[in-house]
Design a protein around this motif. Structure first.
Motif, PDB file in Angstrom:
ATOM      1  N   ALA A   1       9.444   5.784  -2.586  1.00 10.98           N
ATOM      2  CA  ALA A   1       8.767   6.195  -1.355  1.00 10.98           C
ATOM      3  C   ALA A   1       7.651   5.248  -0.961  1.00 10.98           C
ATOM      4  CB  ALA A   1       8.223   7.611  -1.519  1.00 10.98           C
ATOM      5  N   SER A   2       7.030   4.574  -1.929  1.00 13.26           N
ATOM      6  CA  SER A   2       5.983   3.614  -1.580  1.00 13.26           C
ATOM      7  C   SER A   2       6.570   2.367  -0.918  1.00 13.26           C
ATOM      8  CB  SER A   2       5.202   3.206  -2.837  1.00 13.26           C
ATOM      9  OG  SER A   2       5.988   2.386  -3.689  1.00 13.26           O
ATOM     10  N   LEU A   3       7.858   2.131  -1.162  1.00 13.92           N
ATOM     11  CA  LEU A   3       8.536   0.987  -0.557  1.00 13.92           C
ATOM     12  C   LEU A   3       9.291   1.361   0.712  1.00 13.92           C
ATOM     13  CD1 LEU A   3       9.969  -0.576  -3.835  1.00 13.92           C
ATOM     14  CD2 LEU A   3       8.341  -1.708  -2.301  1.00 13.92           C
ATOM     15  N   ASP A   4      10.081   2.412   0.632  1.00 15.81           N
ATOM     16  CA  ASP A   4      10.987   2.780   1.720  1.00 15.81           C
ATOM     17  C   ASP A   4      10.615   4.080   2.417  1.00 15.81           C
ATOM     18  OD1 ASP A   4      12.441   0.540   0.966  1.00 15.81           O
ATOM     19  OD2 ASP A   4      13.747   1.688  -0.378  1.00 15.81           O
ATOM     20  N   GLY A   5       9.516   4.690   2.015  1.00 13.54           N
ATOM     21  CA  GLY A   5       9.122   5.951   2.613  1.00 13.54           C
ATOM     22  C   GLY A   5       9.858   7.128   1.985  1.00 13.54           C
ATOM     23  N   LEU A   6       9.346   8.305   2.223  1.00 12.32           N
ATOM     24  CA  LEU A   6       9.951   9.513   1.671  1.00 12.32           C
ATOM     25  C   LEU A   6      11.345   9.760   2.237  1.00 12.32           C
ATOM     26  CD1 LEU A   6       6.752  11.724   1.792  1.00 12.32           C
ATOM     27  CD2 LEU A   6       8.030  11.162  -0.293  1.00 12.32           C
ATOM     28  N   ASP A   7      11.620   9.224   3.419  1.00 14.61           N
ATOM     29  CA  ASP A   7      12.962   9.348   3.985  1.00 14.61           C
ATOM     30  C   ASP A   7      13.995   8.563   3.176  1.00 14.61           C
ATOM     31  OD1 ASP A   7      12.330  11.084   5.973  1.00 14.61           O
ATOM     32  OD2 ASP A   7      12.120   9.563   7.543  1.00 14.61           O
ATOM     33  N   GLY A   8      13.525   7.608   2.410  1.00 16.11           N
ATOM     34  CA  GLY A   8      14.438   6.801   1.616  1.00 16.11           C
ATOM     35  C   GLY A   8      14.896   7.474   0.335  1.00 16.11           C
TER      36      GLY A   8
ATOM     37  N   PRO B   1       4.830   0.066  -6.360  1.00 20.70           N
ATOM     38  CA  PRO B   1       5.409  -1.212  -5.901  1.00 20.70           C
ATOM     39  C   PRO B   1       5.118  -1.536  -4.440  1.00 20.70           C
ATOM     40  CG  PRO B   1       7.015   0.023  -7.174  1.00 20.70           C
ATOM     41  CD  PRO B   1       5.844   0.932  -6.979  1.00 20.70           C
ATOM     42  N   GLY B   2       5.068  -0.507  -3.592  1.00 21.31           N
ATOM     43  CA  GLY B   2       4.850  -0.750  -2.168  1.00 21.31           C
ATOM     44  C   GLY B   2       3.401  -0.695  -1.752  1.00 21.31           C
ATOM     45  N   GLY B   3       2.493  -0.639  -2.706  1.00 22.80           N
ATOM     46  CA  GLY B   3       1.083  -0.534  -2.373  1.00 22.80           C
ATOM     47  C   GLY B   3       0.679   0.912  -2.175  1.00 22.80           C
ATOM     48  N   CYS B   4      -0.174   1.167  -1.185  1.00 24.42           N
ATOM     49  CA  CYS B   4      -0.681   2.516  -0.964  1.00 24.42           C
ATOM     50  C   CYS B   4       0.443   3.463  -0.537  1.00 24.42           C
ATOM     51  CB  CYS B   4      -1.777   2.488   0.098  1.00 24.42           C
ATOM     52  SG  CYS B   4      -2.435   4.136   0.478  1.00 24.42           S
ATOM     53  N   PHE B   5       0.578   4.552  -1.249  1.00 20.89           N
ATOM     54  CA  PHE B   5       1.618   5.537  -0.958  1.00 20.89           C
ATOM     55  C   PHE B   5       1.432   6.146   0.431  1.00 20.89           C
ATOM     56  CE2 PHE B   5       3.194   9.899  -0.998  1.00 20.89           C
ATOM     57  CZ  PHE B   5       4.480   9.750  -1.498  1.00 20.89           C
ATOM     58  N   TRP B   6       0.188   6.433   0.795  1.00 15.75           N
ATOM     59  CA  TRP B   6      -0.089   7.069   2.096  1.00 15.75           C
ATOM     60  C   TRP B   6       0.022   6.063   3.238  1.00 15.75           C
ATOM     61  CZ3 TRP B   6      -2.088   8.086  -2.552  1.00 15.75           C
ATOM     62  CH2 TRP B   6      -1.894   9.387  -3.026  1.00 15.75           C
ATOM     63  N   GLY B   7      -0.291   4.800   2.935  1.00 10.58           N
ATOM     64  CA  GLY B   7      -0.100   3.772   3.945  1.00 10.58           C
ATOM     65  C   GLY B   7       1.368   3.615   4.312  1.00 10.58           C
ATOM     66  N   ALA B   8       2.262   3.902   3.366  1.00 13.09           N
ATOM     67  CA  ALA B   8       3.695   3.783   3.626  1.00 13.09           C
ATOM     68  C   ALA B   8       4.273   5.013   4.301  1.00 13.09           C
ATOM     69  CB  ALA B   8       4.431   3.512   2.312  1.00 13.09           C
ATOM     70  N   ASN B   9       3.659   6.176   4.093  1.00 10.26           N
ATOM     71  CA  ASN B   9       4.299   7.422   4.539  1.00 10.26           C
ATOM     72  C   ASN B   9       3.616   8.130   5.704  1.00 10.26           C
ATOM     73  OD1 ASN B   9       6.663   8.145   2.607  1.00 10.26           O
ATOM     74  ND2 ASN B   9       5.063   7.327   1.262  1.00 10.26           N
ATOM     75  N   LEU B  10       2.312   8.001   5.831  1.00  9.26           N
ATOM     76  CA  LEU B  10       1.639   8.659   6.957  1.00  9.26           C
ATOM     77  C   LEU B  10       2.138   8.162   8.318  1.00  9.26           C
ATOM     78  CD1 LEU B  10      -2.029   9.092   5.695  1.00  9.26           C
ATOM     79  CD2 LEU B  10      -0.481  10.901   6.483  1.00  9.26           C
ATOM     80  N   PRO B  11       2.387   6.852   8.508  1.00 12.18           N
ATOM     81  CA  PRO B  11       2.908   6.406   9.808  1.00 12.18           C
ATOM     82  C   PRO B  11       4.282   6.990  10.133  1.00 12.18           C
ATOM     83  CG  PRO B  11       1.976   4.559   8.604  1.00 12.18           C
ATOM     84  CD  PRO B  11       2.052   5.699   7.639  1.00 12.18           C
ATOM     85  N   ILE B  12       5.037   7.402   9.099  1.00 15.02           N
ATOM     86  CA  ILE B  12       6.370   7.972   9.325  1.00 15.02           C
ATOM     87  C   ILE B  12       6.283   9.450   9.704  1.00 15.02           C
ATOM     88  CG2 ILE B  12       8.598   8.492   8.247  1.00 15.02           C
ATOM     89  CD1 ILE B  12       8.150   6.089   6.406  1.00 15.02           C
ATOM     90  N   PHE B  13       5.372  10.165   9.049  1.00 15.37           N
ATOM     91  CA  PHE B  13       5.316  11.619   9.218  1.00 15.37           C
ATOM     92  C   PHE B  13       4.168  12.087  10.114  1.00 15.37           C
ATOM     93  CE2 PHE B  13       7.950  11.197   5.480  1.00 15.37           C
ATOM     94  CZ  PHE B  13       8.849  12.253   5.580  1.00 15.37           C
TER      95      PHE B  13
ATOM     96  N   ALA C   1      -3.080  -5.791   4.623  1.00 16.75           N
ATOM     97  CA  ALA C   1      -3.288  -7.236   4.487  1.00 16.75           C
ATOM     98  C   ALA C   1      -2.764  -7.751   3.153  1.00 16.75           C
ATOM     99  CB  ALA C   1      -4.773  -7.553   4.634  1.00 16.75           C
ATOM    100  N   LEU C   2      -2.972  -6.988   2.108  1.00 19.94           N
ATOM    101  CA  LEU C   2      -2.477  -7.400   0.792  1.00 19.94           C
ATOM    102  C   LEU C   2      -0.954  -7.436   0.755  1.00 19.94           C
ATOM    103  CD1 LEU C   2      -4.931  -5.460  -1.555  1.00 19.94           C
ATOM    104  CD2 LEU C   2      -4.829  -7.941  -1.203  1.00 19.94           C
ATOM    105  N   ARG C   3      -0.293  -6.515   1.440  1.00 21.92           N
ATOM    106  CA  ARG C   3       1.171  -6.528   1.490  1.00 21.92           C
ATOM    107  C   ARG C   3       1.668  -7.799   2.184  1.00 21.92           C
ATOM    108  NH1 ARG C   3      -0.479  -3.223  -1.042  1.00 21.92           N
ATOM    109  NH2 ARG C   3       0.234  -4.754  -2.541  1.00 21.92           N
ATOM    110  N   LEU C   4       0.823  -8.321   3.090  1.00 19.98           N
ATOM    111  CA  LEU C   4       1.199  -9.530   3.825  1.00 19.98           C
ATOM    112  C   LEU C   4       0.679 -10.793   3.152  1.00 19.98           C
ATOM    113  CD1 LEU C   4       0.523  -8.219   7.452  1.00 19.98           C
ATOM    114  CD2 LEU C   4       2.724  -8.432   6.268  1.00 19.98           C
ATOM    115  N   GLY C   5       0.040 -10.629   1.985  1.00 23.06           N
ATOM    116  CA  GLY C   5      -0.406 -11.780   1.211  1.00 23.06           C
ATOM    117  C   GLY C   5      -1.783 -12.291   1.565  1.00 23.06           C
ATOM    118  N   ASP C   6      -2.579 -11.521   2.278  1.00 25.13           N
ATOM    119  CA  ASP C   6      -3.924 -11.941   2.673  1.00 25.13           C
ATOM    120  C   ASP C   6      -4.933 -11.468   1.628  1.00 25.13           C
ATOM    121  OD1 ASP C   6      -6.264 -12.664   3.871  1.00 25.13           O
ATOM    122  OD2 ASP C   6      -6.021 -11.394   5.664  1.00 25.13           O
ATOM    123  N   GLU C   7      -5.254 -12.334   0.702  1.00 20.72           N
ATOM    124  CA  GLU C   7      -6.172 -11.979  -0.377  1.00 20.72           C
ATOM    125  C   GLU C   7      -7.628 -11.947   0.096  1.00 20.72           C
ATOM    126  OE1 GLU C   7      -5.167 -11.011  -3.254  1.00 20.72           O
ATOM    127  OE2 GLU C   7      -3.035 -11.510  -2.995  1.00 20.72           O
TER     128      GLU C   7
END
Length: 277
Positions: free
Chosen positions: A103-110, A184-196, A253-259
């Motif tokens: 879910a951190s990578l593909d969302g809870l829908d995954g 693996p996908g970083g913040c769990f809520w950053g991956a799922n709140l935009p979906i739900f 930003a970290l997911r996009l490689g911006d340290e």
């Protein structure tokens, strides 16, 4: 010879078994007759009663033995039930741990029972038995993510004093949680709140409650810092909203490689905490 007593003659007139029984009784009463009372075997009726008494005397021991067997069987049943519950809990934990990663990578829908079964090499039917529906699985995944986040970020920060020190500990823990990352996908809520966020229902409600709880934790510490005179009299809710927004931006930003985003985030936090009373 049977004495010629009136009551004896009446008994002797009996026939069949009763007649024999009457003669035997007469013999016992007078001490004479064809059967000597001292050598006569116990009557069937007395033997039967004797056996009944013997059985009765053994009954308590028999009941005790059965009781032990029942008690032992109950313990075995309870132990088996405990083992099943333990196996079920372990299986549930393994499934939700993997579900959080997905879910951190593909969302809870995954999430799907089939995908989890393939990843964990367990039966799809077994996962369905544990969770029944996809929504139940999603809610269990959300809860597991919260537990992992609390363990990695919130609980360690509690060792720091309330106020500024704890705010810094919380921010540092959150950045590590996103940068390492914990999932693996970083913040769990950053991956799922935009979906739900626009999909009303139990899953959205659970995610929203967790997000608000995190902001409330930050606001509580800002309030205490203001009360202790550690920082200027700023609005705790506004300050906590700003920190939460900056941290969400860092995760992206970290997911996009911006340290460099980590350094900029600390500059924002320091500007809030460095404001002197």
């Amino acid at each position: 010879m049977i004495p010629n007593w009136p009551w004896c003659s009446r008994l002797v007139r009996g026939r069949g078994v009763f007649g024999c029984y009457a003669i035997h009784q007469v013999s016992l009463r007078v001490g004479t007759g064809p059967v000597d009372a001292r050598r006569s075997p116990p009557m069937r009726s007395k033997n039967t009663v004797g056996r009944m008494h013997t059985a009765t005397s053994r009954a308590p021991n028999e009941r005790h033995t059965i009781g032990c067997m029942v008690t032992s069987g109950q313990k075995t049943t309870d132990q088996s039930a405990d083992r099943r519950l333990l196996r079920g809990a372990r299986s549930r934990r393994a499934v939700t741990d993997r579900a959080v990663e997905i879910a951190s990578l593909d969302g809870l829908d995954g999430l799907s029972f089939g995908r989890l079964a393939d990843d964990l090499a367990i039966s799809k039917a077994g996962i369905q038995t544990l969770f029944r529906t996809k929504e139940t699985l999603q809610l269990a995944t959300v809860e597991a993510a919260q537990e992992a986040f609390d363990e990695a970020v919130v609980r360690p920060a509690q060792d720091s004093p309330s106020g500024v020190a704890r705010i810094r500990a919380l921010v540092e823990g959150w950045i590590d949680y996103a940068a390492q990352p914990l999932f693996p996908g970083g913040c769990f809520w950053g991956a799922n709140l935009p979906i739900f966020d626009s999909r009303p229902g139990p899953v959205r409600d659970a995610l929203l409650a967790q997000q608000r709880a995190w902001v409330t934790i930050l606001a509580t510490q800002f309030r205490r810092a203001v009360a202790a005179g550690e920082i200027a009299d700023i609005d705790p809710e506004t300050a906590s909203f700003q920190v939460s927004a900056v941290l969400n931006a860092v995760n992206l930003a970290l997911r996009l490689g911006d340290e460099d985003s980590v350094t900029m985030a600390w500059q924002v936090v320091d500007s809030l905490l460095g404001a002197s009373a």
